[in-house]
Design an enzyme around this catalytic site. Sequence first.
Site, short mmCIF file in Angstrom:
data_model
loop_
_atom_site.label_atom_id
_atom_site.label_comp_id
_atom_site.label_asym_id
_atom_site.label_seq_id
_atom_site.Cartn_x
_atom_site.Cartn_y
_atom_site.Cartn_z
N THR A 133 0.82 -1.20 0.00
CA THR A 133 0.00 0.00 0.00
C THR A 133 0.86 1.26 0.00
O THR A 133 2.01 1.23 0.47
CB THR A 133 -0.91 0.00 1.25
OG1 THR A 133 -1.48 1.28 1.42
CG2 THR A 133 -0.13 -0.33 2.52
N ASP A 134 0.28 2.36 -0.47
CA ASP A 134 0.98 3.65 -0.39
C ASP A 134 1.03 4.18 1.05
O ASP A 134 1.77 5.11 1.34
CB ASP A 134 0.34 4.69 -1.32
CG ASP A 134 -1.13 4.96 -1.02
OD1 ASP A 134 -1.69 4.34 -0.09
OD2 ASP A 134 -1.73 5.81 -1.71
N GLU A 135 0.23 3.56 1.94
CA GLU A 135 0.16 4.07 3.32
C GLU A 135 1.48 3.89 4.07
O GLU A 135 1.71 4.55 5.09
CB GLU A 135 -1.01 3.44 4.07
CG GLU A 135 -2.29 3.61 3.29
CD GLU A 135 -3.57 3.33 4.05
OE1 GLU A 135 -3.56 3.38 5.29
OE2 GLU A 135 -4.58 3.06 3.39
N TYR A 159 -1.87 -0.51 10.91
CA TYR A 159 -1.99 -1.20 9.62
C TYR A 159 -0.77 -0.92 8.74
O TYR A 159 -0.11 -1.85 8.26
CB TYR A 159 -3.27 -0.76 8.90
CG TYR A 159 -3.29 -1.08 7.42
CD1 TYR A 159 -3.30 -2.40 6.98
CD2 TYR A 159 -3.27 -0.07 6.45
CE1 TYR A 159 -3.30 -2.71 5.62
CE2 TYR A 159 -3.27 -0.36 5.09
CZ TYR A 159 -3.28 -1.68 4.69
OH TYR A 159 -3.28 -1.98 3.34
N LYS A 163 2.21 -3.41 7.32
CA LYS A 163 2.49 -3.61 5.89
C LYS A 163 3.94 -3.22 5.58
O LYS A 163 4.61 -3.87 4.78
CB LYS A 163 1.52 -2.78 5.02
CG LYS A 163 0.09 -3.27 5.04
CD LYS A 163 -0.11 -4.65 4.43
CE LYS A 163 0.06 -4.66 2.92
NZ LYS A 163 -0.32 -6.01 2.36
#
Length: 352
Positions: A133-135, A159, A163
Amino acid sequence: MTILVTGGAGFIGANFILDWVATTDEPVVNLDALTYAGNRGNLSPLDGHARHLFVEGNIGDQPLVETLLRTHGIRAVINFAAESHVDRSIAGPAPFFETNVMATLRLLEAVRSHIGALAPAEREAFRFLHVSTDEVFGTLEPDEPAFTEETPYRPNSPYSASKAASDHMVRAYAETYGLKALITNCSNNYGPLQFPEKLVPLIIHRALGGKELPVYGDGRQVRDWLYVGDHCSAIRTVLGRGAPGSTYTIGGNNQMENIALVQQLCAQLDARRPRADGRRYAEQIRFVTDRPGHDRRYAINADRIGRDLGWKPAMSLETGLRQTVDWYLANEAWVETITSGAYRDWVRRQYA
Ligand code: NAD
Ligand code: TYD
């Protein structure tokens, strides 16, 4: 040859498998633990299909994964399996680290053991594609340039931290053990089959149910929306032509503030399923307490995958949202089935 998809009963994994079976001749084994987010019914169009095998199981079950890799002659693993909802990670981080870190480690160990027994040419050809993810990059100021493959990791939620840890592990397996790994970091997906805890389906579902539409904080947070079908085509492209050891950032080039997105969804619903009382769905919008540590803005620069692999998103946000609204209107029975007891408990706790 066969691929192993993990988490293929979830939102993106199921879309990926449906597209894969439709666009290639290659069989797919689908390993999914069927958590609250996994739904066997997402694959019902493939019931009895000769090229799709569903296996209920955990990516952390190393003997099971090793058996699947060996008996099906797997040439590539695409790892979607994860705990994926930021708000749930804030309410309880432990399952995120159990799955996204420890179970992913066991999956990597199974792959390491498997490729260790392959002939050199097969080991060279084996791919492990990790969907991230870009998060992991944290948050952007309004005028900052979009995330690229070179952006440092600065995760802000449990989260995204979990990741990020998994991305680092995959990278370490590539560097240390020579695993031919690929990592994709993509922006917010939307489209059919998304569990209605995430913003787009949550708003559609609650609007139709006559409920309040919760917008966190001032609603000016920006996300870069990617249609799930475009994400699936990007993953196929990276799997086919990506350079092993590389990372690709994938985005839809569609930055929008949350409040504008919610208003657009309301307008689409006004046009397609007007409220019985003639009022506007936007009247149901409520600004509610902000998410702790809420990232202000995500944006993706997808130049590398465009330049090196020739991929770009095909779907405009307006068309994609319209098709998504149409899909949810046509699939109310699907929503009804998955928004049963456990879902209602979550909504009660989160939006009380
Ligand atoms: P999802 O929550 O809809 O689906 C996750 C799937 O993984 C479910 O079917 C679940 O049953 C399965 N699963 C969970 N733990 C498992 C385990 N231990 N073993 C086997 N299966 C397990 O998630 P999604 O939205 O489809 O996201 C897929 C991947 O893409 C995730 O890795 C997520 O981090 C990443 N991602 C998602 C988005 C997004 O907008 N949805 C954006 C960027 C990246
Ligand atoms: P979400 O779909 O949970 O994805 P992510 O947190 O991974 O970006 O949320 C998208 C955006 O919408 C995010 O800025 C949080 C916001 N949001 C709300 O305003 N209200 C809600 O009820 C939810 C679930 C999200």
